[in-house]
Scaffold this motif. Sequence first.
Motif, PDB file in Angstrom:
ATOM      1  N   VAL A  83      49.668  48.602  39.453  1.00 17.09           N
ATOM      2  CA  VAL A  83      48.551  48.042  38.873  1.00 17.09           C
ATOM      3  C   VAL A  83      49.152  47.328  37.332  1.00 17.09           C
ATOM      4  N   GLU A  84      49.036  48.578  36.767  1.00 21.41           N
ATOM      5  CA  GLU A  84      49.310  49.259  34.949  1.00 21.41           C
ATOM      6  C   GLU A  84      50.719  48.175  34.734  1.00 21.41           C
TER       7      GLU A  84
ATOM      8  N   LEU B 106      50.425  44.319  35.552  1.00 19.60           N
ATOM      9  CA  LEU B 106      49.631  43.415  34.204  1.00 19.60           C
ATOM     10  C   LEU B 106      50.352  43.492  33.163  1.00 19.60           C
TER      11      LEU B 106
ATOM     12  N   SER C  88      37.514  47.717  43.096  1.00 21.41           N
ATOM     13  CA  SER C  88      38.727  48.064  42.580  1.00 21.41           C
ATOM     14  C   SER C  88      39.490  46.787  41.816  1.00 21.41           C
TER      15      SER C  88
ATOM     16  N   ILE D 117      40.024  45.466  37.193  1.00 19.60           N
ATOM     17  CA  ILE D 117      41.629  44.431  37.266  1.00 19.60           C
ATOM     18  C   ILE D 117      41.426  43.172  36.308  1.00 19.60           C
TER      19      ILE D 117
ATOM     20  N   ILE E 269      43.391  38.415  43.011  1.00 20.70           N
ATOM     21  CA  ILE E 269      43.626  39.701  43.342  1.00 20.70           C
ATOM     22  C   ILE E 269      42.950  39.684  44.624  1.00 20.70           C
TER      23      ILE E 269
ATOM     24  N   LYS F 216      41.054  42.635  32.483  1.00 16.62           N
ATOM     25  CA  LYS F 216      42.496  42.933  32.114  1.00 16.62           C
ATOM     26  C   LYS F 216      42.960  41.649  32.477  1.00 16.62           C
TER      27      LYS F 216
END
Length: 419
Positions: A333-334, A337, A357, A361, A351, A364
């Motif tokens: 996921v990072e 993002l 979870s 997210i 999402i 962000k």
Amino acid sequence: MTISHSDIQRLRRASELWQTVPMATRLRLVRRFRGLLRQKWRTLPELFPNRLAIETITAELLPFLAACKFLERNAAKILRARRAGFWGRPTWLPGVTSIIERQPYGTVLILAPGNYPLMLPGIQILQSIVAGNAVALKPAPGGEPAAKMISDLLSSAGFPTGLCEILPTDSGSDAVAAGFDLIILTGSARTGQAVLEQASKTLTPTIMELSGVDPVFVLPDANLAHVARKLVYGARLNNGATCIAPHRVFISHQDKTELVDRLRNLLKKKKLLFVDKDEKKRLQSFSATIQASGGSTETIGSVTLLTQMEGLHHLLDTDIFVPWLAIIGVADVEEALNLDRQVSYALGASIFGSEISAKLIAQKVSAGSICINDLIVPTADPRLPFGGARSSGYGTTRGAEGLLSLTRPVVTSVRRDIF
């Protein structure tokens, strides 16, 4: 048609007279408007022959009716004056009390879009009028029948003549330069830049509801069958002409193949859409660039799937208004993002995965509207504000925040300890 100073003055006088009408009376007229609009449910789809009738009802009529009811129930409370009295008053201001009132701008120019020509400007018009403004609506080409319907319904409901004027579709540039008190644009980023440049010459405040190229984050625990159904729905809605349609789909490398297969199977069963010719040409050029860069493109059920997009995400920073989905494999996921932050648009996002979870997210993501395990549909809730950031514009329409944005705060302070 040139919008003259006398035209603006006429609207301003209409606003001044309208402001003397009590809020209860204004909302009574909104209720009449809603009743008349509801009666159009059988004939309304005829205004949009290239769209499924059920889509017209669900995407144009029902949200518009809900927005009317929201105003009837909440507008008076939202726009009520607020008193700043004794509690919290600075010690150096003894005897001073203040009233914060919401005053209408006066004249509002609404530059309407072509994709939802009834619901989007209709809500903006009603909110503007309820707030005390007079309105000029410039419909997009093809939006004239919807604009006329709104005008006729306002008249039949009993709203004063001259409170809402319909401008020709080719009058946008003249109208922006004419000196309105507020401009609301729903359109592309390119149009937004042009309007802002012109509006700056008269220091006219603006609200910009611009395009998006929305991301979708698919978490490892997401239900891929559900994700595929939602993506197909969102990509095809209104022939792909929806500003918060899904476009950039981030998913783990190991789940990517399954999702693409599910999308292909669902899209094979769909009928062809009526896609805008000019936007279709842009898509063809866009697809050629993707292919030349090593990506893969295929069109199924009028939706263009872009795959093998790893390393090519920088090519997706575009607001092409047709059905397309880029499926991008990521390590985690990072990474998704980080890629999303590189895009200039920030309108909506979705999402899919466990609620806990997904909420982490969501904090962000820069988008103005974020849906968890859904897309597009929740934004039709009349209680919710709508707006984006960066190239997706600024300011707010709809909801309580949208209603307040059609007014400006005026403070009156009184010192009572000198008599």
